[in-house]
Design a protein around this motif. Structure first.
Motif, PDB file in Angstrom:
ATOM      1  N   LEU A  39       0.837  -1.197   0.000  1.00 23.20           N
ATOM      2  CA  LEU A  39       0.000   0.000   0.000  1.00 23.20           C
ATOM      3  C   LEU A  39       0.874   1.250   0.000  1.00 23.20           C
ATOM      4  O   LEU A  39       0.604   2.221  -0.718  1.00 23.20           O
ATOM      5  CB  LEU A  39      -0.926  -0.004   1.217  1.00 23.20           C
ATOM      6  N   GLY A  40       1.948   1.216   0.807  1.00 23.46           N
ATOM      7  CA  GLY A  40       2.867   2.347   0.842  1.00 23.46           C
ATOM      8  C   GLY A  40       3.532   2.562  -0.498  1.00 23.46           C
ATOM      9  O   GLY A  40       3.680   3.702  -0.955  1.00 23.46           O
ATOM     10  N   GLY A  41       3.931   1.473  -1.167  1.00 28.67           N
ATOM     11  CA  GLY A  41       4.526   1.590  -2.495  1.00 28.67           C
ATOM     12  C   GLY A  41       3.549   2.176  -3.504  1.00 28.67           C
ATOM     13  O   GLY A  41       3.924   3.013  -4.331  1.00 28.67           O
ATOM     14  N   THR A  42       2.284   1.753  -3.435  1.00 28.60           N
ATOM     15  CA  THR A  42       1.254   2.295  -4.326  1.00 28.60           C
ATOM     16  C   THR A  42       1.069   3.782  -4.102  1.00 28.60           C
ATOM     17  O   THR A  42       0.982   4.569  -5.055  1.00 28.60           O
ATOM     18  CB  THR A  42      -0.080   1.563  -4.102  1.00 28.60           C
ATOM     19  N   PHE A  43       1.025   4.194  -2.839  1.00 30.55           N
ATOM     20  CA  PHE A  43       0.872   5.609  -2.510  1.00 30.55           C
ATOM     21  C   PHE A  43       2.078   6.425  -2.983  1.00 30.55           C
ATOM     22  O   PHE A  43       1.934   7.557  -3.438  1.00 30.55           O
ATOM     23  CB  PHE A  43       0.686   5.789  -1.003  1.00 30.55           C
ATOM     24  N   MET A  44       3.284   5.846  -2.858  1.00 27.45           N
ATOM     25  CA  MET A  44       4.471   6.567  -3.289  1.00 27.45           C
ATOM     26  C   MET A  44       4.473   6.760  -4.803  1.00 27.45           C
ATOM     27  O   MET A  44       4.840   7.824  -5.304  1.00 27.45           O
ATOM     28  CB  MET A  44       5.728   5.832  -2.833  1.00 27.45           C
ATOM     29  N   VAL A  45       4.056   5.727  -5.555  1.00 31.54           N
ATOM     30  CA  VAL A  45       3.962   5.852  -7.008  1.00 31.54           C
ATOM     31  C   VAL A  45       2.928   6.912  -7.376  1.00 31.54           C
ATOM     32  O   VAL A  45       3.187   7.804  -8.193  1.00 31.54           O
ATOM     33  CB  VAL A  45       3.593   4.498  -7.645  1.00 31.54           C
ATOM     34  N   ALA A  46       1.733   6.818  -6.768  1.00 35.21           N
ATOM     35  CA  ALA A  46       0.674   7.780  -7.081  1.00 35.21           C
ATOM     36  C   ALA A  46       1.070   9.190  -6.682  1.00 35.21           C
ATOM     37  O   ALA A  46       0.881  10.146  -7.447  1.00 35.21           O
ATOM     38  CB  ALA A  46      -0.613   7.372  -6.354  1.00 35.21           C
ATOM     39  N   GLY A  47       1.645   9.327  -5.497  1.00 33.51           N
ATOM     40  CA  GLY A  47       2.028  10.649  -5.018  1.00 33.51           C
ATOM     41  C   GLY A  47       3.127  11.278  -5.841  1.00 33.51           C
ATOM     42  O   GLY A  47       3.162  12.496  -6.035  1.00 33.51           O
ATOM     43  N   THR A  48       4.055  10.454  -6.345  1.00 36.45           N
ATOM     44  CA  THR A  48       5.145  10.981  -7.163  1.00 36.45           C
ATOM     45  C   THR A  48       4.640  11.440  -8.530  1.00 36.45           C
ATOM     46  O   THR A  48       5.163  12.389  -9.101  1.00 36.45           O
ATOM     47  CB  THR A  48       6.240   9.913  -7.343  1.00 36.45           C
ATOM     48  N   ALA A  49       3.616  10.761  -9.066  1.00 34.67           N
ATOM     49  CA  ALA A  49       3.085  11.145 -10.382  1.00 34.67           C
ATOM     50  C   ALA A  49       2.187  12.370 -10.286  1.00 34.67           C
ATOM     51  O   ALA A  49       2.294  13.294 -11.097  1.00 34.67           O
ATOM     52  CB  ALA A  49       2.316   9.974 -10.992  1.00 34.67           C
ATOM     53  N   ILE A  50       1.309  12.398  -9.289  1.00 29.22           N
ATOM     54  CA  ILE A  50       0.349  13.502  -9.182  1.00 29.22           C
ATOM     55  C   ILE A  50       1.093  14.789  -8.854  1.00 29.22           C
ATOM     56  O   ILE A  50       1.927  14.829  -7.959  1.00 29.22           O
ATOM     57  CB  ILE A  50      -0.705  13.210  -8.104  1.00 29.22           C
ATOM     58  N   GLY A  51       0.749  15.833  -9.558  1.00 33.44           N
ATOM     59  CA  GLY A  51       1.397  17.118  -9.306  1.00 33.44           C
ATOM     60  C   GLY A  51       1.259  17.997 -10.520  1.00 33.44           C
ATOM     61  O   GLY A  51       0.350  18.819 -10.609  1.00 33.44           O
ATOM     62  N   LEU A 319       4.155  14.838  -4.833  1.00 34.13           N
ATOM     63  CA  LEU A 319       5.160  14.654  -5.876  1.00 34.13           C
ATOM     64  C   LEU A 319       6.539  15.071  -5.376  1.00 34.13           C
ATOM     65  O   LEU A 319       7.536  14.407  -5.627  1.00 34.13           O
ATOM     66  CB  LEU A 319       4.789  15.450  -7.124  1.00 34.13           C
ATOM     67  N   PHE A 320       6.596  16.188  -4.667  1.00 34.41           N
ATOM     68  CA  PHE A 320       7.871  16.716  -4.188  1.00 34.41           C
ATOM     69  C   PHE A 320       8.578  15.709  -3.291  1.00 34.41           C
ATOM     70  O   PHE A 320       9.802  15.544  -3.358  1.00 34.41           O
ATOM     71  CB  PHE A 320       7.613  18.019  -3.430  1.00 34.41           C
ATOM     72  N   ALA A 321       7.797  14.997  -2.469  1.00 35.02           N
ATOM     73  CA  ALA A 321       8.393  14.006  -1.572  1.00 35.02           C
ATOM     74  C   ALA A 321       9.040  12.874  -2.352  1.00 35.02           C
ATOM     75  O   ALA A 321      10.180  12.466  -2.076  1.00 35.02           O
ATOM     76  CB  ALA A 321       7.321  13.455  -0.626  1.00 35.02           C
ATOM     77  N   GLY A 322       8.323  12.338  -3.352  1.00 37.85           N
ATOM     78  CA  GLY A 322       8.867  11.234  -4.135  1.00 37.85           C
ATOM     79  C   GLY A 322      10.063  11.634  -4.967  1.00 37.85           C
ATOM     80  O   GLY A 322      11.071  10.910  -5.029  1.00 37.85           O
ATOM     81  N   VAL A 323       9.989  12.801  -5.623  1.00 37.66           N
ATOM     82  CA  VAL A 323      11.100  13.268  -6.450  1.00 37.66           C
ATOM     83  C   VAL A 323      12.318  13.563  -5.586  1.00 37.66           C
ATOM     84  O   VAL A 323      13.461  13.263  -5.969  1.00 37.66           O
ATOM     85  CB  VAL A 323      10.680  14.507  -7.262  1.00 37.66           C
ATOM     86  N   SER A 324      12.107  14.144  -4.420  1.00 39.88           N
ATOM     87  CA  SER A 324      13.225  14.440  -3.512  1.00 39.88           C
ATOM     88  C   SER A 324      13.952  13.161  -3.110  1.00 39.88           C
ATOM     89  O   SER A 324      15.188  13.107  -3.101  1.00 39.88           O
ATOM     90  CB  SER A 324      12.715  15.161  -2.260  1.00 39.88           C
ATOM     91  N   LEU A 325      13.174  12.130  -2.782  1.00 32.74           N
ATOM     92  CA  LEU A 325      13.773  10.849  -2.410  1.00 32.74           C
ATOM     93  C   LEU A 325      14.537  10.252  -3.583  1.00 32.74           C
ATOM     94  O   LEU A 325      15.632   9.693  -3.409  1.00 32.74           O
ATOM     95  CB  LEU A 325      12.690   9.885  -1.926  1.00 32.74           C
ATOM     96  N   GLY A 326      13.971  10.384  -4.793  1.00 33.53           N
ATOM     97  CA  GLY A 326      14.648   9.852  -5.971  1.00 33.53           C
ATOM     98  C   GLY A 326      15.977  10.527  -6.244  1.00 33.53           C
ATOM     99  O   GLY A 326      16.984   9.862  -6.512  1.00 33.53           O
ATOM    100  N   ILE A 327      16.026  11.857  -6.163  1.00 33.40           N
ATOM    101  CA  ILE A 327      17.276  12.561  -6.445  1.00 33.40           C
ATOM    102  C   ILE A 327      18.277  12.374  -5.303  1.00 33.40           C
ATOM    103  O   ILE A 327      19.493  12.335  -5.518  1.00 33.40           O
ATOM    104  CB  ILE A 327      17.014  14.065  -6.719  1.00 33.40           C
ATOM    105  N   PHE A 328      17.789  12.195  -4.078  1.00 38.47           N
ATOM    106  CA  PHE A 328      18.646  11.891  -2.924  1.00 38.47           C
ATOM    107  C   PHE A 328      19.400  10.575  -3.170  1.00 38.47           C
ATOM    108  O   PHE A 328      20.628  10.498  -3.025  1.00 38.47           O
ATOM    109  CB  PHE A 328      17.773  11.807  -1.674  1.00 38.47           C
TER     110      PHE A 328
END
Length: 435
Positions: A39-51, A319-328
């Motif tokens: 569920l957390g992975g699904t939310f992270m995917v959705a949250g990273t795309a939405i924006g 989206l900002f949370a997911g992208v930040s983690l990705g670039i980190f």
């Protein structure tokens, strides 16, 4: 010693039942933990795309008409989900913690890794800069509503937006997961409030005007709006390389933004006219933040204004949370920086400082930054996953492991789609497309 009043058989049965109960209890806990991670992975995917799509798509696609823009959204979603699964295929074939640089160097050689370095950096910094600028102005507006439009200093709004994410990313993927779940829940609540206010006062009539010839210019932004692929290597580690759960998280997570975009298109395009002064097309031609303009146009009363402002900031934040983690993780992998206390501080500086400087210099540069993200998104999210999957399957002929369906035909179509989007973005930048 056998307890008084019980036979040896009864004691044995009781012990067996107790053991079985304990095993079931442990199994339930394990199943619950696995579901929570998925569920957390699904939310992270959705949250990273939405924006980007939530704020920019109605403005960018308004001139093309409602139904053509809906068809285009579904098409791009299908291609982007396919290339995300291709990225997952390549990530699972690389052992241990990996990132796109490692994957590209492994399958496309040193030059492939160097090109990824440049594209990755430009893409993520473009997106981070856009959302830092947009998030800063929206935090200022959100704080100003209860303060009766009292101006909030830009540095204070910037710190209020970016600092919590820096702390979350410093703590790691688990903390980002928890925060992202809260953001998605708040996003859904704000979305529901907007639907309520629109149904209470909106017309609900779908606009009949529009010309599909204006839609090709929207392709780059559409691709960026489904751009969660760079989170996949992090998800692979976080979800312990479980193929079934990873695949489910990618597909379910990509469906959430598609549905949200479709509903948001309907809400905005039935509430704000496409043409005329103050219409969606005039917002596109403006240099201001489109999210702020949409918020002002839809604001019928303080309740609606607050709902749209909260909705916008939650969409940006997820989206900002997911992208930040990705670039980190990208910098940790590319620069071989250890994730100890000192290394995490260094990685946070690399992740957040350049976008913050951009937001200070160009606070209204939301769409300007996103316009340049489309080319890099097409290279990283479409062309590269297809090339790596092709080389793995048909050049190195690697056997076994997960493979996305579609074979050579699917990979070839996705590759041509990605090249087409790059050419469209270049044509748009040099004003060869009708906008």
């Amino acid at each position: 010693m056998i307890p008084q009043g019980k036979t040896a058989k009864q004691v044995a049965v009781t012990a067996s039942n107790s053991s079985t109960f304990g095993e079931h209890q442990e199994k339930d806990k394990t199943s619950s933990a696995r579901f929570s991670v998925m569920l957390g992975g699904t939310f992270m995917v959705a949250g990273t795309a939405i924006g980007a799509g939530m704020l920019g798509l109605p403005v960018r696609t308004a001139a093309g008409g409602f139904f053509p823009s809906v068809a285009l959204l579904i098409l791009v979603w299908a291609v982007m989900t396919f290339t995300a699964l291709a990225m997952l295929e390549v990530a699972l074939s690389c052992p241990g913690e990996t990132n796109l640089i490692t994957m590209a160097t492994r399958y496309l050689g040193p030059w492939g890794g160097r090109i990824v370095w440049l594209c990755y950096l430009f893409f993520l910094y473009s997106v981070m800069a856009a959302y830092t600028a947009g998030g800063t102005t929206m935090v200022a507006d959100l704080c100003a509503i209860p303060l009766h439009r009292h101006p909030v200093p830009l540095p204070a709004a910037m710190a209020a937006f970016a600092l919590p994410f820096a702390l979350l990313v410093y703590r790691g993927a688990r903390w980002v997961d928890i925060a992202n779940r809260c953001l998605v829940i708040l996003f859904a609540a704000a979305f529901g409030m907007i639907i309520y206010f629109v149904s209470d006062g909106g017309t609900g009539a779908i606009p009949a005007d529009g010309n599909p010839k204006y839609l090709p210019a929207a392709f780059p932004l559409l691709v960026t709006s489904f751009g969660f692929h760079l989170l996949i290597p992090t998800l692979k580690t976080y979800m312990k390389e479980n193929v079934a759960r990873l695949r489910a998280a990618v597909i379910a997570g990509s469906l959430v933004p598609l549905l949200a975009y479709l509903v948001w298109q309907y809400i905005v395009m039935t509430s704000i006219p496409a043409g005329g002064p103050g219409g969606l097309v005039s917002m596109l031609l403006s240099d201001a933040n489109p999210g702020e303009l949409v918020m002002e146009a839809m604001g019928r009363g303080r309740g609606m204004k607050f709902s749209v402002a909260l909705f916008s900031i939650m969409a940006l934040s997820s989206l900002f949370a997911g992208v930040s983690l990705g670039i980190f993780d990208f910098f940790a992998d590319g620069l071989s920086i250890r994730k100890n206390s000192r290394g995490r501080i260094t990685l946070c500086v690399f992740t957040f400082l350049p976008p913050l400087l951009y937001a200070l210099i160009a606070p209204g540069g939301f769409m300007a930054a996103l316009n340049y993200a489309g080319i890099f998104a097409s290279v990283l999210l479409i062309v590269y996953p297809v090339l790596m999957a092709w080389r793995r399957r048909y050049v190195e002929q690697a056997a076994g492991g997960y493979q996305v369906a579609g074979g050579r035909t699917g990979l070839a179509i996705a590759f041509l789609f990605g090249v087409g989007v790059i050419l469209l973005d270049i044509a748009c930048q040099v004003h060869l497309l009708p906008v």
